[in-house]
Design a protein around this motif. Structure first.
Motif, PDB file in Angstrom:
ATOM      1  N   ALA A   5      26.480 -20.735  55.627  1.00  0.00           N
ATOM      2  CA  ALA A   5      25.941 -22.006  55.132  1.00  0.00           C
ATOM      3  C   ALA A   5      25.907 -23.041  56.251  1.00  0.00           C
ATOM      4  O   ALA A   5      24.974 -23.847  56.336  1.00  0.00           O
ATOM      5  CB  ALA A   5      26.772 -22.515  53.964  1.00  0.00           C
ATOM      6  N   ARG A   6      26.896 -23.001  57.131  1.00  0.00           N
ATOM      7  CA  ARG A   6      26.907 -23.915  58.285  1.00  0.00           C
ATOM      8  C   ARG A   6      25.711 -23.657  59.184  1.00  0.00           C
ATOM      9  O   ARG A   6      25.030 -24.574  59.619  1.00  0.00           O
ATOM     10  CB  ARG A   6      28.188 -23.729  59.101  1.00  0.00           C
ATOM     11  N   ARG A   7      25.471 -22.377  59.440  1.00  0.00           N
ATOM     12  CA  ARG A   7      24.349 -21.999  60.314  1.00  0.00           C
ATOM     13  C   ARG A   7      23.020 -22.429  59.714  1.00  0.00           C
ATOM     14  O   ARG A   7      22.143 -22.936  60.411  1.00  0.00           O
ATOM     15  CB  ARG A   7      24.378 -20.495  60.567  1.00  0.00           C
ATOM     16  N   GLU A   8      22.873 -22.223  58.416  1.00  0.00           N
ATOM     17  CA  GLU A   8      21.637 -22.629  57.743  1.00  0.00           C
ATOM     18  C   GLU A   8      21.458 -24.141  57.803  1.00  0.00           C
ATOM     19  O   GLU A   8      20.343 -24.626  58.014  1.00  0.00           O
ATOM     20  CB  GLU A   8      21.652 -22.154  56.291  1.00  0.00           C
ATOM     21  N   LEU A   9      22.547 -24.885  57.641  1.00  0.00           N
ATOM     22  CA  LEU A   9      22.479 -26.342  57.678  1.00  0.00           C
ATOM     23  C   LEU A   9      22.074 -26.843  59.061  1.00  0.00           C
ATOM     24  O   LEU A   9      21.218 -27.722  59.189  1.00  0.00           O
ATOM     25  CB  LEU A   9      23.829 -26.944  57.265  1.00  0.00           C
ATOM     26  N   VAL A  10      22.657 -26.263  60.106  1.00  0.00           N
ATOM     27  CA  VAL A  10      22.309 -26.657  61.474  1.00  0.00           C
ATOM     28  C   VAL A  10      20.850 -26.338  61.755  1.00  0.00           C
ATOM     29  O   VAL A  10      20.098 -27.182  62.266  1.00  0.00           O
ATOM     30  CB  VAL A  10      23.235 -25.973  62.506  1.00  0.00           C
ATOM     31  N   LEU A  11      20.415 -25.139  61.416  1.00  0.00           N
ATOM     32  CA  LEU A  11      19.019 -24.741  61.644  1.00  0.00           C
ATOM     33  C   LEU A  11      18.069 -25.655  60.881  1.00  0.00           C
ATOM     34  O   LEU A  11      17.070 -26.133  61.436  1.00  0.00           O
ATOM     35  CB  LEU A  11      18.804 -23.280  61.241  1.00  0.00           C
ATOM     36  N   GLU A  12      18.367 -25.914  59.633  1.00  0.00           N
ATOM     37  CA  GLU A  12      17.505 -26.777  58.828  1.00  0.00           C
ATOM     38  C   GLU A  12      17.436 -28.191  59.410  1.00  0.00           C
ATOM     39  O   GLU A  12      16.370 -28.793  59.462  1.00  0.00           O
ATOM     40  CB  GLU A  12      18.013 -26.826  57.391  1.00  0.00           C
ATOM     41  N   PHE A  13      18.556 -28.711  59.872  1.00  0.00           N
ATOM     42  CA  PHE A  13      18.588 -30.051  60.449  1.00  0.00           C
ATOM     43  C   PHE A  13      17.672 -30.137  61.676  1.00  0.00           C
ATOM     44  O   PHE A  13      16.850 -31.043  61.790  1.00  0.00           O
ATOM     45  CB  PHE A  13      20.029 -30.423  60.830  1.00  0.00           C
TER      46      PHE A  13
END
Length: 100
Positions: A5-13
């Motif tokens: 979820a952290r990785r997805e959040l960083v990528l999305e940002f």
């Protein structure tokens, strides 16, 4: 927050901002907008993983000064790295958002 979820959040940002960003700006933005609890160091590791997976690339800061967004050629561990989303990263964000 689970690691994926952290990785997805960083990528999305990074994808949503659509400009090359330095790590500190990414982390500060995530803290401001999402109140993340993971460390700056963790975020740097996530950026490295996303580069290895082809979702982000490090931007050549010399080209950036000329208004161009180009990937750094070769393996560079420059501390002044900026990151930008790849087409693969944009597709991943769109796929994940449509799945949720």
């Amino acid at each position: 927050m689970p690691p994926e979820a952290r990785r997805e959040l960083v990528l999305e940002f990074v994808a949503r901002h659509d400009i090359p960003l330095p790590p500190l700006a990414i982390w500060a933005g995530l803290n401001r907008q999402h109140r993340v609890t993971f460390s700056y160091r963790t975020m740097q590791n996530i950026l490295g993983d996303l580069v290895e997976e082809g979702d982000l690339f490090k931007v050549d800061t010399e080209s950036l000064r000329n208004g161009e967004i180009e990937e750094i050629e070769g393996d560079s561990s420059s501390r002044r790295a900026y990151y930008f989303v790849t087409e693969q990263g944009v597709k991943r964000v769109k796929d994940e958002i449509s799945d949720n």
